[in-house]
Design a protein around this motif. Sequence first.
Motif, PDB file in Angstrom:
ATOM      1  N   GLN A 139       0.569 -61.451 -10.321  1.00 48.29           N
ATOM      2  CA  GLN A 139       1.122 -62.757  -9.937  1.00 48.29           C
ATOM      3  C   GLN A 139       0.514 -63.235  -8.623  1.00 48.29           C
ATOM      4  OE1 GLN A 139       5.338 -61.952  -9.938  1.00 48.29           O
ATOM      5  NE2 GLN A 139       5.569 -62.542 -12.082  1.00 48.29           N
ATOM      6  N   LYS A 140       0.356 -62.343  -7.664  1.00 49.54           N
ATOM      7  CA  LYS A 140      -0.278 -62.722  -6.391  1.00 49.54           C
ATOM      8  C   LYS A 140      -1.694 -63.216  -6.619  1.00 49.54           C
ATOM      9  CE  LYS A 140       2.020 -59.436  -3.293  1.00 49.54           C
ATOM     10  NZ  LYS A 140       1.777 -58.276  -2.410  1.00 49.54           N
ATOM     11  N   MET A 141      -2.450 -62.475  -7.432  1.00 45.44           N
ATOM     12  CA  MET A 141      -3.841 -62.847  -7.697  1.00 45.44           C
ATOM     13  C   MET A 141      -3.896 -64.194  -8.423  1.00 45.44           C
ATOM     14  SD  MET A 141      -7.001 -61.997  -7.293  1.00 45.44           S
ATOM     15  CE  MET A 141      -7.136 -60.250  -7.041  1.00 45.44           C
ATOM     16  N   THR A 142      -3.036 -64.381  -9.395  1.00 46.39           N
ATOM     17  CA  THR A 142      -3.008 -65.647 -10.138  1.00 46.39           C
ATOM     18  C   THR A 142      -2.657 -66.804  -9.221  1.00 46.39           C
ATOM     19  OG1 THR A 142      -2.377 -64.465 -12.152  1.00 46.39           O
ATOM     20  CG2 THR A 142      -1.974 -66.827 -12.120  1.00 46.39           C
ATOM     21  N   ARG A 143      -1.694 -66.585  -8.336  1.00 46.04           N
ATOM     22  CA  ARG A 143      -1.283 -67.642  -7.400  1.00 46.04           C
ATOM     23  C   ARG A 143      -2.439 -67.991  -6.462  1.00 46.04           C
ATOM     24  NH1 ARG A 143       1.131 -71.942  -7.229  1.00 46.04           N
ATOM     25  NH2 ARG A 143       2.747 -70.973  -8.444  1.00 46.04           N
ATOM     26  N   LEU A 144      -3.127 -66.977  -5.935  1.00 47.95           N
ATOM     27  CA  LEU A 144      -4.269 -67.239  -5.058  1.00 47.95           C
ATOM     28  C   LEU A 144      -5.351 -68.032  -5.786  1.00 47.95           C
ATOM     29  CD1 LEU A 144      -4.713 -63.823  -3.216  1.00 47.95           C
ATOM     30  CD2 LEU A 144      -4.106 -66.011  -2.171  1.00 47.95           C
ATOM     31  N   GLN A 145      -5.661 -67.642  -7.006  1.00 42.33           N
ATOM     32  CA  GLN A 145      -6.690 -68.340  -7.769  1.00 42.33           C
ATOM     33  C   GLN A 145      -6.262 -69.759  -8.128  1.00 42.33           C
ATOM     34  OE1 GLN A 145      -7.445 -65.614 -10.984  1.00 42.33           O
ATOM     35  NE2 GLN A 145      -8.938 -64.461  -9.785  1.00 42.33           N
ATOM     36  N   PHE A 146      -4.999 -69.927  -8.503  1.00 45.37           N
ATOM     37  CA  PHE A 146      -4.509 -71.254  -8.849  1.00 45.37           C
ATOM     38  C   PHE A 146      -4.543 -72.176  -7.633  1.00 45.37           C
ATOM     39  CE2 PHE A 146      -1.033 -74.340  -9.178  1.00 45.37           C
ATOM     40  CZ  PHE A 146      -1.399 -74.997 -10.349  1.00 45.37           C
ATOM     41  N   ASP A 147      -4.046 -71.679  -6.514  1.00 43.74           N
ATOM     42  CA  ASP A 147      -4.038 -72.499  -5.296  1.00 43.74           C
ATOM     43  C   ASP A 147      -5.460 -72.860  -4.863  1.00 43.74           C
ATOM     44  OD1 ASP A 147      -1.287 -72.386  -5.261  1.00 43.74           O
ATOM     45  OD2 ASP A 147      -1.172 -70.868  -3.677  1.00 43.74           O
ATOM     46  N   ALA A 148      -6.363 -71.898  -4.933  1.00 46.11           N
ATOM     47  CA  ALA A 148      -7.752 -72.166  -4.553  1.00 46.11           C
ATOM     48  C   ALA A 148      -8.389 -73.176  -5.499  1.00 46.11           C
ATOM     49  CB  ALA A 148      -8.561 -70.869  -4.553  1.00 46.11           C
ATOM     50  N   GLY A 149      -8.127 -73.063  -6.772  1.00 46.68           N
ATOM     51  CA  GLY A 149      -8.674 -74.007  -7.747  1.00 46.68           C
ATOM     52  C   GLY A 149      -8.121 -75.401  -7.559  1.00 46.68           C
ATOM     53  N   LEU A 150      -6.832 -75.497  -7.295  1.00 44.65           N
ATOM     54  CA  LEU A 150      -6.205 -76.798  -7.075  1.00 44.65           C
ATOM     55  C   LEU A 150      -6.770 -77.469  -5.827  1.00 44.65           C
ATOM     56  CD1 LEU A 150      -4.014 -78.789  -8.020  1.00 44.65           C
ATOM     57  CD2 LEU A 150      -2.399 -77.534  -6.577  1.00 44.65           C
ATOM     58  N   GLU A 151      -6.865 -76.710  -4.746  1.00 46.27           N
ATOM     59  CA  GLU A 151      -7.410 -77.257  -3.503  1.00 46.27           C
ATOM     60  C   GLU A 151      -8.875 -77.644  -3.681  1.00 46.27           C
ATOM     61  OE1 GLU A 151      -7.307 -78.775   0.238  1.00 46.27           O
ATOM     62  OE2 GLU A 151      -5.608 -78.033  -0.923  1.00 46.27           O
ATOM     63  N   ALA A 189     -10.321 -78.606  -6.459  1.00 49.39           N
ATOM     64  CA  ALA A 189     -10.389 -79.832  -7.269  1.00 49.39           C
ATOM     65  C   ALA A 189     -10.067 -81.060  -6.410  1.00 49.39           C
ATOM     66  CB  ALA A 189      -9.430 -79.738  -8.449  1.00 49.39           C
ATOM     67  N   ARG A 190      -9.064 -80.943  -5.557  1.00 49.95           N
ATOM     68  CA  ARG A 190      -8.716 -82.068  -4.672  1.00 49.95           C
ATOM     69  C   ARG A 190      -9.876 -82.400  -3.730  1.00 49.95           C
ATOM     70  NH1 ARG A 190      -2.711 -79.915  -3.243  1.00 49.95           N
ATOM     71  NH2 ARG A 190      -1.688 -80.678  -5.136  1.00 49.95           N
ATOM     72  N   GLU A 191     -10.443 -81.342  -3.164  1.00 48.63           N
ATOM     73  CA  GLU A 191     -11.574 -81.548  -2.253  1.00 48.63           C
ATOM     74  C   GLU A 191     -12.775 -82.132  -2.986  1.00 48.63           C
ATOM     75  OE1 GLU A 191     -12.433 -81.346   1.052  1.00 48.63           O
ATOM     76  OE2 GLU A 191     -10.274 -81.290   1.305  1.00 48.63           O
ATOM     77  N   ALA A 192     -13.006 -81.697  -4.210  1.00 45.34           N
ATOM     78  CA  ALA A 192     -14.145 -82.213  -4.979  1.00 45.34           C
ATOM     79  C   ALA A 192     -13.978 -83.710  -5.246  1.00 45.34           C
ATOM     80  CB  ALA A 192     -14.285 -81.452  -6.291  1.00 45.34           C
ATOM     81  N   MET A 193     -12.759 -84.121  -5.543  1.00 45.00           N
ATOM     82  CA  MET A 193     -12.526 -85.558  -5.771  1.00 45.00           C
ATOM     83  C   MET A 193     -12.756 -86.350  -4.483  1.00 45.00           C
ATOM     84  SD  MET A 193      -9.443 -85.740  -8.603  1.00 45.00           S
ATOM     85  CE  MET A 193      -8.163 -85.479  -7.426  1.00 45.00           C
ATOM     86  N   ALA A 194     -12.241 -85.834  -3.378  1.00 44.29           N
ATOM     87  CA  ALA A 194     -12.424 -86.522  -2.102  1.00 44.29           C
ATOM     88  C   ALA A 194     -13.900 -86.535  -1.702  1.00 44.29           C
ATOM     89  CB  ALA A 194     -11.590 -85.840  -1.014  1.00 44.29           C
ATOM     90  N   ALA A 195     -14.593 -85.412  -1.930  1.00 42.50           N
ATOM     91  CA  ALA A 195     -16.014 -85.333  -1.581  1.00 42.50           C
ATOM     92  C   ALA A 195     -16.845 -86.277  -2.442  1.00 42.50           C
ATOM     93  CB  ALA A 195     -16.518 -83.900  -1.744  1.00 42.50           C
ATOM     94  N   THR A 196     -16.511 -86.383  -3.709  1.00 43.81           N
ATOM     95  CA  THR A 196     -17.245 -87.289  -4.598  1.00 43.81           C
ATOM     96  C   THR A 196     -17.049 -88.736  -4.173  1.00 43.81           C
ATOM     97  OG1 THR A 196     -16.980 -85.732  -6.426  1.00 43.81           O
ATOM     98  CG2 THR A 196     -17.538 -88.001  -7.005  1.00 43.81           C
ATOM     99  N   GLN A 197     -15.814 -89.065  -3.868  1.00 50.62           N
ATOM    100  CA  GLN A 197     -15.536 -90.439  -3.419  1.00 50.62           C
ATOM    101  C   GLN A 197     -16.282 -90.728  -2.112  1.00 50.62           C
ATOM    102  OE1 GLN A 197     -11.398 -91.270  -2.790  1.00 50.62           O
ATOM    103  NE2 GLN A 197     -11.727 -93.473  -2.618  1.00 50.62           N
ATOM    104  N   ALA A 198     -16.265 -89.794  -1.183  1.00 54.53           N
ATOM    105  CA  ALA A 198     -16.959 -89.988   0.089  1.00 54.53           C
ATOM    106  C   ALA A 198     -18.472 -90.023  -0.116  1.00 54.53           C
ATOM    107  CB  ALA A 198     -16.580 -88.876   1.069  1.00 54.53           C
ATOM    108  N   PHE A 199     -18.985 -89.254  -1.067  1.00 52.41           N
ATOM    109  CA  PHE A 199     -20.425 -89.243  -1.328  1.00 52.41           C
ATOM    110  C   PHE A 199     -20.907 -90.614  -1.809  1.00 52.41           C
ATOM    111  CE2 PHE A 199     -24.131 -88.428  -4.063  1.00 52.41           C
ATOM    112  CZ  PHE A 199     -24.964 -87.836  -3.123  1.00 52.41           C
TER     113      PHE A 199
END
Length: 186
Positions: free
Chosen positions: A32-44, A46-56
């Motif tokens: 559960q800890k590993m899944t939570r870490l991976q999920f949180d990292a993936g979510l963050e 994805a958010r950063e990728a959207m912001a980076a694409t818009q800024a690009f």
Amino acid sequence: MSAAGFTQFAPLQIAGMESLIELGQSLMEQAQKMTRLQFDAGLESAREAMAATQAFFEVKDAEGLAQWQAAYLQPNLERASDSARQQYGVLVETRSILADALKQSATEASRQVQENIDRLVVGAPEGFEPLFNAIRTGLNAQLAAMESITKAGEQITEIAASNGLLPDATPKAPVKTRAPAKRKAV
């Protein structure tokens, strides 16, 4: 083997199942800890990728591109590195849980074998004592080897931590030390 012979092993099976269930719960917590870490990292990510694409798409010149790289690429690399460290920390915790479970299981099994050897020695004919002593020595060597392997694993963890491969604040799960299995009277 008679039915009475099988019933004498029932308490050992119950204790073994209890230990197995406890180990399973500990491993599930680690998953559960590993899944939570991976999920949180993936979510963050994805958010950063959207912001980076818009800024690009708003970059108009070389200076803007350099600012975009500084604002988005470096933080993403640092976040990925931090996520990898945290996941490694969880894996180290899991290794510790498994090593403790294996050590406790081997210790308990060795103790039971030694008790049975002691019972056999009482009724054994003369001359068999060296055989029983050799078995005892082998069991003690097994426990010593297990201890050495555990210490080596701990040293590897310490080296990894000193080299910055582990997060500074690794969440330490309390390592549950199991009490020796209690035998029920039959």
